[in-house]
Scaffold this active site. Structure first.
Site, PDB file in Angstrom:
ATOM      1  CB  THR A 141     -37.446  11.307 -11.133  1.00  0.00           C
ATOM      2  OG1 THR A 141     -38.272  11.071 -12.275  1.00  0.00           O
ATOM      3  CG2 THR A 141     -37.596  12.732 -10.682  1.00  0.00           C
TER       4      THR A 141
ATOM      5  CB  CYS B 215     -21.271  -1.218   5.679  1.00  0.00           C
ATOM      6  SG  CYS B 215     -20.231   0.201   5.486  1.00  0.00           S
TER       7      CYS B 215
ATOM      8  CG  HIS C 225     -23.479   9.407   3.505  1.00  0.00           C
ATOM      9  ND1 HIS C 225     -22.899   8.658   4.505  1.00  0.00           N
ATOM     10  CD2 HIS C 225     -23.540   8.585   2.435  1.00  0.00           C
ATOM     11  CE1 HIS C 225     -22.640   7.436   4.049  1.00  0.00           C
ATOM     12  NE2 HIS C 225     -23.010   7.365   2.788  1.00  0.00           N
TER      13      HIS C 225
ATOM     14  N   GLY D 220     -22.856   5.955  -2.738  1.00  0.00           N
ATOM     15  CA  GLY D 220     -21.487   5.635  -3.152  1.00  0.00           C
ATOM     16  C   GLY D 220     -21.449   4.249  -3.772  1.00  0.00           C
ATOM     17  CB  THR D 221     -23.150   1.092  -2.778  1.00  0.00           C
ATOM     18  OG1 THR D 221     -22.653   1.156  -1.444  1.00  0.00           O
ATOM     19  CG2 THR D 221     -23.223  -0.335  -3.242  1.00  0.00           C
TER      20      THR D 221
ATOM     21  CB  SER E  28     -20.407   8.701  -0.427  1.00  0.00           C
ATOM     22  OG  SER E  28     -21.670   8.257  -0.088  1.00  0.00           O
TER      23      SER E  28
ATOM     24  CG  ASN F 252     -14.169   1.212   4.386  1.00  0.00           C
ATOM     25  OD1 ASN F 252     -13.354   0.847   3.555  1.00  0.00           O
ATOM     26  ND2 ASN F 252     -15.078   0.392   4.894  1.00  0.00           N
TER      27      ASN F 252
ATOM     28  CD  GLN G 166     -14.449   6.458   4.818  1.00  0.00           C
ATOM     29  OE1 GLN G 166     -14.118   7.384   5.568  1.00  0.00           O
ATOM     30  NE2 GLN G 166     -15.582   5.801   4.975  1.00  0.00           N
TER      31      GLN G 166
HETATM   32  N1  PLP Z   1     -16.550   2.971  -0.225  1.00  0.00           N
HETATM   33  C1  PLP Z   1     -16.078   3.302   0.978  1.00  0.00           C
HETATM   34  C2  PLP Z   1     -14.594   3.426   1.168  1.00  0.00           C
HETATM   35  C3  PLP Z   1     -16.969   3.541   2.046  1.00  0.00           C
HETATM   36  O1  PLP Z   1     -16.485   3.862   3.248  1.00  0.00           O
HETATM   37  C4  PLP Z   1     -18.362   3.430   1.819  1.00  0.00           C
HETATM   38  C5  PLP Z   1     -19.336   3.644   2.912  1.00  0.00           C
HETATM   39  O2  PLP Z   1     -19.011   3.683   4.060  1.00  0.00           O
HETATM   40  C6  PLP Z   1     -18.793   3.102   0.520  1.00  0.00           C
HETATM   41  C7  PLP Z   1     -17.867   2.873  -0.463  1.00  0.00           C
HETATM   42  C8  PLP Z   1     -20.257   2.989   0.220  1.00  0.00           C
HETATM   43  O3  PLP Z   1     -20.842   4.268   0.180  1.00  0.00           O
HETATM   44  P1  PLP Z   1     -22.404   4.441   0.437  1.00  0.00           P
HETATM   45  O4  PLP Z   1     -22.644   4.180   1.889  1.00  0.00           O
HETATM   46  O5  PLP Z   1     -22.697   5.860   0.062  1.00  0.00           O
HETATM   47  O6  PLP Z   1     -23.115   3.461  -0.429  1.00  0.00           O
END
Ligand code: PLP
Length: 367
Positions: free
Chosen positions: A216, A310, A181, A23-24, A179, A116, A144
């Site tokens: 890849t 995080c 996951h 996601g980042t 994301s 989040n 989220q």
């Molecule tokens: N944005 C939000 C609102 C999130 O909650 C998160 C991860 O918890 C991210 C971005 C980042 O996603 P990733 O962990 O897949 O890099």
């Protein structure tokens, strides 16, 4: 196949989906990729101001710190849209900010769909309307939201019905990050949807992903993401008020019981129905240290997180809670509990027993 499964979940076309590593990374590609594409234009009209980047202080670090970086690199002038005490954007303020600061130049807003740490839901559709009126692109961090609720938001909806799924091409933003996951898919894959009219400058040069992201691909991860998206999509097909009430009912019961058993505890963020994701609760245990509470709970088998999940290891209070005006003593002792669609009533009862046990032993804990 996986691209189609993600596209179906988001209600977009397969070609518009880009797979990344997280996601980042998707957020970075959306924001930095747009700003770099603007900076790389051969002809910039004389006197055009540096592009404007509008975001909020309650974004995930992936956005907050990137905005600071973009500013320090001279790619953007960054302005923060005010939020209220629940962490929700004031759309009137967003409108004034864009009207005042765009100065006839290019502008990008990046605001999350749901928070989040508190689950607060932003008025995405209203924000998009304002951004479009103000010639501003809207990137929405949907990490989220996507997979937990349908991609409709705060109405009015496409066909006038409050429960219709959006039709292809009607997402309430110009770029959307998710994301897998976060909806039971594997880690190591991120997704970016981008309106095809937008030019992004890739961060990784290569031919993959239609040139938007070289390297890849993580094929097993992407296949897993596709399956998770299909399962989430099927689950969301039958989404209605009852689904939301049942899911949030479990969270509300947990929250009510914790507040009843822990004097002084209170919820950070919105509590009204419809303003918060059904799976999140952020509870302040003022005067306690979140890390100490977390350690004890994790020894007993209950996983929660301190505000900034995080950045575990940091003892600083969550910048998101502080930005909402939560006092430091409360922010220091705030924990986030998350449920999933598979969480059962028995599990919630078990978690409550542990919180009660914690309440009775907490007097001897660091404050
Ligand atoms: N944005 C939000 C609102 C999130 O909650 C998160 C991860 O918890 C991210 C971005 C980042 O996603 P990733 O962990 O897949 O890099």
């Amino acid at each position: 196949m996986a691209r189609g499964q993600l596209a179906a979940l988001l209600g977009v076309r397969s070609r518009e989906i880009t797979f990344t590593g997280s996601g980042t990374e998707s957020i970075d590609l959306a924001i930095r990729g747009t700003l770099l594409a603007w900076a790389a234009r051969k002809e910039t009209p004389a006197g055009e101001p540096t592009p404007l980047l509008v975001t909020t202080k309650v974004e995930h670090t992936a956005v907050r710190e990137l905005a600071a970086e973009a500013e320090s690199l001279g790619l953007a002038r960054v302005h923060y849209c005010p939020i209220d005490a629940q962490g929700i954007v004031d759309v009137g303020e967003l409108k004034s900010l864009l009207a005042q600061e765009r100065r006839g130049g290019r502008a990008l807003a990046s605001i999350q769909w749901a928070n989040n740490e508190t689950g607060a839901i932003q008025p995405v559709r209203a924000m998009h309307t304002i951004c479009t009126e103000q010639s501003t692109l809207l990137h929405c961090d949907g990490v989220q939201w996507i997979g937990k609720e349908p991609t409709f938001s705060d109405g009015p909806y496409v066909d006038g019905s409050p429960r219709s799924r959006l039709r292809v091409g009607t997402l309430p933003c110009d770029m959307l990050t998710c994301s897998p996951h976060k909806f039971h898919g594997p880690k190591g894959v991120g997704v970016l949807w981008c309106n095809p009219a937008i030019r992004l400058r890739p961060l990784l040069i290569g031919t993959q992903e239609l040139g938007r992201r070289g390297g890849t691909e993580n094929v097993p991860g992407i296949m897993g993401a596709g399956i998770a998206a299909e399962e989430a999509d099927q689950w969301l097909q039958s989404w209605d008020d009852t689904t939301r009430c049942t899911l949030s009912g479990l969270r509300d019961e947990f929250e009510r019981e914790v507040l009843a058993r822990w004097p002084g505890a209170h919820v950070n963020g919105p509590t009204e129905p419809g303003k918060r994701l059904w799976n999140t609760t952020n509870i302040a245990f003022p005067t306690y240290e979140a890390e100490a509470l977390l350690l004890r709970l994790s020894e007993w088998g209950l996983c929660a997180s301190a505000g900034a999940a995080c950045s575990s290891g940091s003892l600083d209070p969550s910048p998101v809670l502080l930005a909402m005006g939560v006092p430091e003593a409360s922010a220091h002792g705030s924990l986030r509990f998350s449920l999933s669609k598979h969480t059962t009533h028995d599990e919630v009862q078990r978690a409550l027993e542990l919180i009660v046990r914690l309440a009775t032993s907490a007097t001897s804990m660091p404050r």
